[in-house]
Design a protein around this motif. Structure first.
Motif, PDB file in Angstrom:
ATOM      1  N   GLY A  46       0.800  -1.228   0.000  1.00  0.00           N
ATOM      2  CA  GLY A  46       0.000   0.000   0.000  1.00  0.00           C
ATOM      3  C   GLY A  46       0.829   1.272   0.000  1.00  0.00           C
ATOM      4  O   GLY A  46       0.274   2.357  -0.180  1.00  0.00           O
ATOM      5  N   GLU A  47       2.154   1.161   0.200  1.00  0.00           N
ATOM      6  CA  GLU A  47       2.961   2.394   0.261  1.00  0.00           C
ATOM      7  C   GLU A  47       3.176   2.981  -1.138  1.00  0.00           C
ATOM      8  O   GLU A  47       3.157   2.271  -2.144  1.00  0.00           O
ATOM      9  N   ARG A  48       3.409   4.306  -1.131  1.00  0.00           N
ATOM     10  CA  ARG A  48       3.699   5.018  -2.385  1.00  0.00           C
ATOM     11  C   ARG A  48       5.194   5.328  -2.413  1.00  0.00           C
ATOM     12  O   ARG A  48       5.743   5.893  -1.464  1.00  0.00           O
ATOM     13  N   VAL A  49       5.827   4.960  -3.510  1.00  0.00           N
ATOM     14  CA  VAL A  49       7.293   5.004  -3.604  1.00  0.00           C
ATOM     15  C   VAL A  49       7.722   5.902  -4.757  1.00  0.00           C
ATOM     16  O   VAL A  49       7.122   5.857  -5.840  1.00  0.00           O
ATOM     17  N   LEU A  50       8.746   6.706  -4.505  1.00  0.00           N
ATOM     18  CA  LEU A  50       9.386   7.477  -5.577  1.00  0.00           C
ATOM     19  C   LEU A  50      10.751   6.852  -5.841  1.00  0.00           C
ATOM     20  O   LEU A  50      11.546   6.681  -4.912  1.00  0.00           O
TER      21      LEU A  50
END
Ligand SMILES: C[S@@+](CC[C@H](N)C(=O)[O-])C[C@H]1O[C@@H](n2cnc3c(N)ncnc32)[C@H](O)[C@@H]1O
Length: 276
Positions: A46-50
Motif C-alpha cells: 500500500g505504500e507510495r514510492v518514488l
C-alpha cells in the motif's frame, strides 16, 4: 574550452544507450546491492514510492511488486533510452508512472511514503537543492533510502580494471570536488551533512559490502568493464585506436584467468526522514 555537457545530455547520449542495452547484465551484477537497498527501504503493501533516477526500472519494478496493487510507484529519470527500456519490462503489483523529468526541479506532490534510489543521486549539479526538492515529494514522516558508492579504493570492481587501463594511458585530471560523478558521496559524512541542510532529520549512512560478479569469465568481465561504468568512460577518452586496443588487452589480462570474476563492491546505504 568547450562547455562540459549536462547530466541530462550525458544520460541521453551513448552512455544511456549502453545502460539500456546492458540492463539485464547490470541488474544481475548489482543484484546483491539491490537486495540491501530494498531490505533497507522496508516497503509495506500500500505504500507510495518514488524511485529517483530509476534508469531501466529494476528498483521501480521491485518496489511495485513489494507494495502491491494498493501501492503506487513514481519512477523518474532524465534518460529517454533508459526509460524506454524500463517501459518494455513486465510489471506486477502497484501501478508505475514512468516520468521523464529532472529530480532537482520536478514539482512533486508530497504524496510518497518512501523515496529510494540505486545509484541515482550522485549525479545532481545542485545536490542540496535536489535533496530539498526530493524531500518535498515525501509526506511528513516519509523516508529517504538511497544507495551510493563509497571510495574508489574500496571498490575493487572498479579499481582493478582502472589500474589496468592506467598502466597504458596517463591518469586523467581529477574531476572537480563536489561535482556529479559515481564517487560524489564517497565521503559519507558529506552526504549526511547535505541531507541535514536539505531539511531531512536523522540522516545516517551505513556501509553495505558485497562481492559482485562482473563476468562469468575474464573475457566477459573485461567486456562488462569496458561497456558501462567508470572504466568505459576512461576508455572513451582514448582517441588512438592502437592505444585503446592496448588498454583493452591490459584490462583482459588484469582479470583472473579462470572462473567467474568476483570483485568487492562497497556502498553507503543512506537513510533520512522528512520531519514535515
Ligand atoms: C548510475 S545510473 C543508475 C540507474 C538506475 N537507478 C540503476 O541502478 O540501474 C544514474 C541514473 O540517474 C539518472 N539521473 C541523473 N541525474 C538525474 C536527475 N537530475 N534527475 C533524474 N534522474 C537523473 C540518470 O539518467 C541515470 O539513469
Amino acid at each position: 574550452m568547450p562547455e562540459p555537457i549536462t547530466q541530462t545530455e550525458y544520460w541521453n547520449g551513448d552512455v544511456g544507450t549502453r545502460w539500456a542495452d546492458m540492463q539485464a547484465e547490470l541488474d544481475r551484477v548489482f543484484a546483491p546491492l539491490t537486495a540491501s537497498l530494498l531490505d533497507g527501504a522496508g516497503l509495506r503493501p500500500g505504500e507510495r514510492v518514488l524511485d529517483i533516477g530509476c534508469g531501466c526500472g529494476e528498483t521501480a519494478l521491485l518496489a511495485a511488486a513489494r507494495t502491491g496493487p494498493g501501492g503506487g510507484v513514481t519512477a523518474l529519470d532524465v534518460s529517454r533510452p533508459m526509460l524506454a527500456r524500463a517501459r518494455t519490462r513486465p510489471a506486477a503489483g502497484a501501478p508505475i508512472a514512468w516520468i521523464e523529468a529532472d529530480a532537482q526541479t520536478h514539482p512533486f506532490a508530497p504524496e510518497h511514503d518512501v523515496a529510494l534510489s540505486r545509484f541515482g543521486v550522485m549525479f545532481f549539479e545542485e545536490s542540496r537543492a535536489a535533496f530539498a526538492n526530493i524531500r518535498r515529494a515525501l509526506r511528513p514522516g516519509g523516508r529517504l533510502v538511497v544507495l551510493c558508492w563509497r571510495a574508489l579504493a574500496e571498490n575493487p570492481w572498479v579499481s582493478v580494471p582502472r589500474a589496468a587501463v592506467l598502466s597504458v594511458v596517463p591518469e586523467p585530471p581529477p574531476s572537480p570536488p563536489g561535482g556529479p560523478g559515481p564517487f560524489r558521496f564517497a565521503e559519507g559524512g558529506a552526504l549526511v551533512d547535505l541531507l541535514g541542510q536539505a531539511g531531512f532529520a536523522d540522516a545516517a549512512v551505513a556501509p553495505v559490502d558485497h562481492p559482485v560478479e562482473i563476468g562469468a569469465d575474464a573475457e566477459a568481465a573485461a567486456r562488462f568493464s569496458a561497456t558501462v561504468g567508470p572504466i568505459a568512460g576512461l576508455l572513451r577518452e582514448i582517441e588512438d585506436p592502437a592505444l585503446r586496443e592496448r588498454a583493452l588487452a591490459a584490462l583482459r589480462e588484469a582479470m583472473p584467468p579462470t572462473g567467474p570474476v568476483r570483485l568487492g563492491a562497497a556502498c553507503w546505504l543512506a537513510t533520512a526522514i522528512n520531519p514535515g
